[in-house]
Design a protein around this motif. Structure first.
Motif, PDB file in Angstrom:
ATOM      1  N   GLY A 250       0.808  -1.203   0.000  1.00 56.04           N
ATOM      2  CA  GLY A 250       0.000   0.000   0.000  1.00 56.04           C
ATOM      3  C   GLY A 250       0.843   1.256   0.000  1.00 56.04           C
ATOM      4  N   ASP A 251       2.149   1.082   0.014  1.00 51.55           N
ATOM      5  CA  ASP A 251       3.089   2.200   0.077  1.00 51.55           C
ATOM      6  C   ASP A 251       3.242   2.844  -1.299  1.00 51.55           C
ATOM      7  OD1 ASP A 251       5.746   3.560  -0.029  1.00 51.55           O
ATOM      8  OD2 ASP A 251       5.818   2.895   2.063  1.00 51.55           O
TER       9      ASP A 251
ATOM     10  N   PRO B 221      -6.618  -1.009  -4.257  1.00 51.34           N
ATOM     11  CA  PRO B 221      -6.137   0.100  -5.105  1.00 51.34           C
ATOM     12  C   PRO B 221      -4.708  -0.108  -5.610  1.00 51.34           C
ATOM     13  CG  PRO B 221      -7.304   0.957  -3.207  1.00 51.34           C
ATOM     14  CD  PRO B 221      -7.142  -0.511  -2.965  1.00 51.34           C
ATOM     15  N   ALA B 222      -3.837  -0.688  -4.778  1.00 55.05           N
ATOM     16  CA  ALA B 222      -2.459  -0.954  -5.214  1.00 55.05           C
ATOM     17  C   ALA B 222      -2.429  -2.061  -6.259  1.00 55.05           C
ATOM     18  CB  ALA B 222      -1.592  -1.332  -4.015  1.00 55.05           C
ATOM     19  N   VAL B 223      -3.303  -3.065  -6.108  1.00 53.87           N
ATOM     20  CA  VAL B 223      -3.407  -4.124  -7.117  1.00 53.87           C
ATOM     21  C   VAL B 223      -3.858  -3.531  -8.446  1.00 53.87           C
ATOM     22  CG1 VAL B 223      -4.698  -6.172  -7.806  1.00 53.87           C
ATOM     23  CG2 VAL B 223      -3.812  -5.990  -5.470  1.00 53.87           C
TER      24      VAL B 223
ATOM     25  N   LEU C  86       1.367  -2.705 -15.576  1.00 51.97           N
ATOM     26  CA  LEU C  86       1.745  -3.840 -16.426  1.00 51.97           C
ATOM     27  C   LEU C  86       1.125  -3.708 -17.812  1.00 51.97           C
ATOM     28  CD1 LEU C  86       1.525  -6.863 -13.956  1.00 51.97           C
ATOM     29  CD2 LEU C  86       3.574  -5.686 -14.766  1.00 51.97           C
ATOM     30  N   ALA C  87      -0.085  -3.169 -17.874  1.00 50.05           N
ATOM     31  CA  ALA C  87      -0.716  -2.941 -19.181  1.00 50.05           C
ATOM     32  C   ALA C  87       0.079  -1.930 -19.991  1.00 50.05           C
ATOM     33  CB  ALA C  87      -2.157  -2.468 -18.985  1.00 50.05           C
ATOM     34  N   ARG C  88       0.655  -0.943 -19.310  1.00 46.42           N
ATOM     35  CA  ARG C  88       1.412   0.124 -19.978  1.00 46.42           C
ATOM     36  C   ARG C  88       2.709  -0.367 -20.607  1.00 46.42           C
ATOM     37  NH1 ARG C  88       4.898   4.515 -18.357  1.00 46.42           N
ATOM     38  NH2 ARG C  88       4.997   3.812 -16.186  1.00 46.42           N
TER      39      ARG C  88
ATOM     40  N   VAL D 195      -5.674 -12.229  -7.672  1.00 46.54           N
ATOM     41  CA  VAL D 195      -5.148 -11.293  -8.666  1.00 46.54           C
ATOM     42  C   VAL D 195      -4.757 -12.060  -9.918  1.00 46.54           C
ATOM     43  CG1 VAL D 195      -3.343  -9.633  -9.194  1.00 46.54           C
ATOM     44  CG2 VAL D 195      -4.316  -9.711  -6.891  1.00 46.54           C
ATOM     45  N   ASN D 196      -5.346 -11.695 -11.037  1.00 49.75           N
ATOM     46  CA  ASN D 196      -5.014 -12.299 -12.321  1.00 49.75           C
ATOM     47  C   ASN D 196      -4.205 -11.289 -13.136  1.00 49.75           C
ATOM     48  OD1 ASN D 196      -4.854 -13.634 -14.746  1.00 49.75           O
ATOM     49  ND2 ASN D 196      -7.029 -13.446 -15.245  1.00 49.75           N
TER      50      ASN D 196
END
Length: 245
Positions: free
Chosen positions: A26-27, A64-66, A73-75, A99-100
């Motif tokens: 969360g950091d 939110p961090a996920v 990763l999409a970028r 998480v997928n």
């Protein structure tokens, strides 16, 4: 460090970005580090991004961090190989049960098979053997099960563990011995787990820890840019990262 290769003149030049131990939590700093890694990959126009374990810090990373991780990763917009490390291992409590990573796009490949798996990138003449962690204990041998790829292609091995040099006694979990590296038949070994840049190469195989791109002091924040060149061999460049503030 570079080593001249023989008989590989027909292979294409392939550029990799190797990172590990981002420890997304969360950091904001960890998310800043991930963004810096992605920016470096895009700006350097690498062919493949390798995340050698501990993308996430634990199974309790807030949503939110996920979501930000998936967005980053999409970028990337090019193949990404991710393995689980000891903080995000594929046990019964694994974050990867909720998480997928593939939701970031078809360019993301999550290598979660505890026995290791071979990923092929035929357009690059590249084979990546990747093995993450299911159980981080002294019996786990991260390089166990590796079989050399076709010698006519680029061969990269990705794993996560604790390096043990010749003559050193250790009771640490997930050991990777100097002798094991010496016996490997691959062009590059991408390692995760140690939070510092380190060359543990042996004759015939370039082997490196990339270090973590996220440390509180940030002065050692970097990634490895790896060039597989048919004439010049394997070149590894440590690239320092610039974090947003």
């Amino acid at each position: 460090m570079s080593e001249k290769l023989d008989g590989d003149g027909s292979l294409p030049v392939v550029r990799l970005l190797h990172t590990s131990d981002i420890h997304v939590s969360g950091d904001a700093g960890s998310l800043d580090a991930l963004a810096a890694v992605v920016t470096a990959a895009v700006e350097s126009d690498v062919d493949v991004v390798i995340i050698a374990g501990d993308l996430f810090d634990s199974s309790r990373v807030p949503e939110p961090a996920v979501e930000r991780t998936i967005t980053e990763l999409a970028r990337v917009g090019r193949p990404v190989v991710v393995i689980p490390g000891n903080h995000d291992c594929v046990d019964e409590r694994s974050i990867y049960h909720r998480v997928n990573l593939l939701s970031a796009g078809g360019h993301v490949r999550f290598a979660g098979d505890p026995a290791g798996e071979e990923l092929r990138f035929d357009e690059l003449s590249l084979v990546v053997w990747a093995r993450g962690i299911e159980s981080h204990d002294p019996d786990n041998r991260p390089l166990a099960g590796y079989e050399p790829a076709d010698p006519g292609v680029w061969s990269v091995v990705v794993t996560h563990g604790h390096y043990v040099g010749d003559g050193e006694q250790s009771d640490r979990s997930s050991q990777i011995s100097q002798a094991e590296i010496r016996q490997l038949r691959c062009h590059y070994l991408a390692l995760g787990h140690w939070h510092r840049f380190l060359d543990v190469s042996e004759p015939g195989v370039q082997a490196y820890y990339s270090g973590s791109p996220w440390e509180p002091w940030r002065d050692a924040s970097s990634v490895n840019l790896v060039t597989l060149h048919p004439d010049e061999g394997v070149r590894v460049e440590r690239r320092m990262l610039e974090h947003q503030h």
